[in-house]
Scaffold this active site. Structure first.
Site, PDB file in Angstrom:
ATOM      1  CG  ASP A  23      -1.891   1.155   1.201  1.00  0.00           C
ATOM      2  OD1 ASP A  23      -2.940   1.003   0.525  1.00  0.00           O
ATOM      3  OD2 ASP A  23      -1.618   2.191   1.821  1.00  0.00           O
ATOM      4  CG  HIS A  53      -7.131  13.247  -8.849  1.00  0.00           C
ATOM      5  ND1 HIS A  53      -7.290  12.269  -7.904  1.00  0.00           N
ATOM      6  CD2 HIS A  53      -7.897  14.302  -8.430  1.00  0.00           C
ATOM      7  CE1 HIS A  53      -8.122  12.675  -6.961  1.00  0.00           C
ATOM      8  NE2 HIS A  53      -8.505  13.916  -7.255  1.00  0.00           N
ATOM      9  CD  GLU A 108      -4.486   4.153  -1.554  1.00  0.00           C
ATOM     10  OE1 GLU A 108      -4.721   4.470  -0.385  1.00  0.00           O
ATOM     11  OE2 GLU A 108      -5.348   4.293  -2.471  1.00  0.00           O
ATOM     12  CG  ASP A 123      -4.254   8.768 -12.551  1.00  0.00           C
ATOM     13  OD1 ASP A 123      -4.680   8.266 -11.491  1.00  0.00           O
ATOM     14  OD2 ASP A 123      -4.983   9.360 -13.381  1.00  0.00           O
ATOM     15  CG  ASN A 160      -4.448  11.424  -5.728  1.00  0.00           C
ATOM     16  OD1 ASN A 160      -3.749  11.443  -6.728  1.00  0.00           O
ATOM     17  ND2 ASN A 160      -5.171  10.367  -5.368  1.00  0.00           N
TER      18      ASN A 160
END
Length: 605
Positions: free
Chosen positions: A484, A497, A527, A501, A492
């Site tokens: 994680d 964002h 994630e 990504d 973010n």
């Protein structure tokens, strides 16, 4: 009008009483004339046409008319003999013999004419002649027995006259009744030539039998053969009947070549005339049968050719033949149509091959050469270019034609336009290929994470179930690592964002690059990632996980991204018979322990 006449005639002839009445009148007329001609000649007739009329009437009538037909024969025979002033006792005997001969002839000849077709067939002619002779002989024996004459001149005369009457009249009436009259009603102009030919036969017969100077009996035979050849079976029987009537009447009046014989008694003259007519019959009947067989074969071949042309046009299939000796090609009409040509002279062999597409021409030449060399059938499909420049797909199948000695003399086969089917198959193949690609894409999309290109949660869990089953079955180790990204929400929020990504995709690439081909890296959440490591024990799994953690920590995230990204990892190893959910739960518990203990750590369950 003609159709109405034919229909009325059919109803007229099939009426229960009218058809027997017609036979009765015809029988009486012929019998009375024959008896009248024999006056003054010891009652010896040459031909008895009435016997042929009675048997023909029975053969042509319906079962319901048969009793009336026998009654008509009895009445006509009795009346004719009464008209000739024959004693009553003999009238009864003759009428009985005439009636029985009609029944005997009917039962003998009906088996020959079972299919109700013409009797002018080679085997049928032989059977018919035997049946006629048998009927005449039995009739003569019955008449002789009833009159007490025994095996005398009367028996011979009766048997021969009846046999000749049957042989001449029955085939003529049957053939006319089987469609000759209907044909003339439809095409009356066809009647002109037969009438002229038969008139010529009558003139020749009269000239020959009206003189007693020259032995010209061969001339009517020539006339019969010519009439048979030009008119057919009906011409043969009608011309013989004409000769019988004219020749008999003149001969009985002491005229004709027969009287050149030294012995000229009435019985000898009549017997010779009967023998002469029998020779005419035996000459004409086989020829008529052969001509009839020829006409039937021509008709059947013509009909088969019409059916073949219709079938070829409907199915777009033609046929071809190559004469190996002459190197000459034959094309049917449909082959011309497939090439876009009007039917005409077939092209030479080179010209026929040149119609094929240049790229397919060598294949066609190879097939033909192989067929000529090996004499084995071939079947190929190629493209040809029509005379209008259109490209068509054709299929050709060929085989070898051999003569009686087994030598190859030609090639023959079929030629089919398969353009529509081929294009349809090509379109179907393209559609199938597209569908398969789309199915593969759909399958890939169903198993792949759209953002990262690695396995999605569904695919990863399916892989885990499979490997877990294999590990439990084989007793091999299996480890799972859950990763994680730390503080991903803040990435973010701070960088957007798009940057998030980028972090997700690069983390997925680092995970995929750290595992073996037998392992699997997948994204199971926003994630969150999973590493499934078949055959890896806990130590190996921790080493792999640590490599991934370090690679993420030391990665360059670009000028627009965060300076550093870290990840926490939890590792679990299969210990007994736990399921996939339990194994993931253990790895997830180790992950959260790493989070609690400060993040950017790897912990094992």
């Amino acid at each position: 009008m003609r159709n109405a006449l034919m229909q009325n005639g059919h109803r007229f002839s099939t009426h229960v009483g009218i058809w027997p009445a017609l036979v009765c009148v015809a029988y009486f007329a012929c019998a009375a004339i024959a008896l009248k001609l024999t006056e003054g000649t010891d009652g010896i007739a040459t031909v008895w046409p009435a016997s042929g009329i009675s048997i023909s009437g029975l053969l042509l009538c319906r079962p319901a008319q048969r009793p009336a037909m026998f009654l008509a024969i009895v009445l006509a025979s009795f009346a004719a003999n009464l008209y000739a002033q024959i004693p009553v006792v003999e009238i009864v005997a003759f009428t009985t013999a005439n009636t029985l001969e009609a029944g005997i002839g009917y039962f003998c000849i009906r088996e020959i004419n079972r299919e109700r077709e013409t009797i002018y067939r080679p085997l049928s002619v032989v059977q018919f002649c035997i049946a006629a002779l048998l009927t005449g002989t039995l009739s003569g024996a019955i008449a002789s027995a009833l009159t007490g004459a025994g095996l005398s001149i009367m028996f011979v005369s009766w048997a021969t006259t009846v046999s000749l009457g049957i042989m001449i009249v029955v085939p003529l009436i049957l053939n006319i009744a089987r469609g000759f009259t209907a044909s003339l009603l439809r095409h009356p102009r066809l009647l002109a030539m037969p009438v002229l030919i038969l008139a010529a036969v009558a003139i020749v017969s009269y000239v020959v039998f009206h003189q007693s100077t020259f032995p010209l009996l061969f001339v009517p035979l020539m006339a019969v053969i010519i009439a048979t050849y030009l008119i057919g079976p009906n011409g043969a029987m009608t011309s013989i009947l004409i000769i019988a009537v004219i020749g008999s009447s003149l001969t009985l009046n002491d005229s004709g070549p027969i009287h050149l014989m030294r012995e000229r008694g009435p019985f000898v003259v009549t017997l010779f005339m009967q023998f002469y007519l029998l020779v005419l019959l035996l000459s004409a009947l086989p020829l008529a049968a052969l001509l009839g067989a020829r006409d039937r074969v021509i008709t059947e071949v013509s009909r088969a050719n019409r059916w073949l042309e219709m079938s070829e046009h409907f199915a777009h299939v033609g046929h071809w033949r190559l004469d190996l000796a002459k190197q000459k090609v034959f094309w049917s009409e449909e082959v011309f149509h497939i090439h876009g040509l009007e039917p005409g002279p077939s092209p030479p062999l080179e010209g026929a091959i040149n119609y094929y597409h240049p790229n397919d021409r060598p294949k066609v030449e190879d097939f033909l050469a192989r067929l000529i060399e090996t004499h084995e059938p071939f079947d190929f499909q190629a493209r040809l270019i029509t005379d209008q420049g259109e490209e068509r797909y054709v299929r050709s199948r060929g085989d070898v034609e051999r003569n009686a000695a087994g030598d190859a003399v030609g090639l023959f086969g079929i030629f089919q336009d398969v353009t529509e089917a081929t294009l349809t198959n090509l379109r179907l193949a393209e559609a199938r290929e597209l569908a398969e690609r789309q199915a593969d894409m759909a399958m890939l999309m169903a198993q792949t994470d759209a953002l990262t290109g690695i396995a999605n949660r569904r695919s990863a869990l399916g892989f885990l179930e499979t490997e877990l089953h294999r590990a439990l079955k084989n007793g091999t180790p299996l480890s799972v690592a859950i990763l994680d990204i730390d503080h991903f929400k803040s990435i973010n929020d701070r960088f957007g964002h798009g940057a998030g990504d980028v972090v997700i995709r690069k983390t997925a690439a680092l995970c995929s690059g750290a595992v073996r081909s037998s392992d699997l890296a997948g994204r199971i959440g926003g994630e969150e990632f999973v590493l499934i490591l078949p055959g890896a024990d806990s130590a190996t799994a921790q080493n792999v996980g640590e490599r991934v953690r370090v690679s993420i920590e030391t990665a360059d995230w670009g000028a627009d991204g965060p300076d550093t990204v870290t990840a926490s990892i939890g590792v679990a190893t299969l210990k007994g018979t736990e399921g996939a959910e339990q194994l993931l739960a253990e790895a997830d518990g180790a992950l959260y322990r790493a989070k609690r203990e400060g993040r950017n750590l790897l912990r094992a369950a």
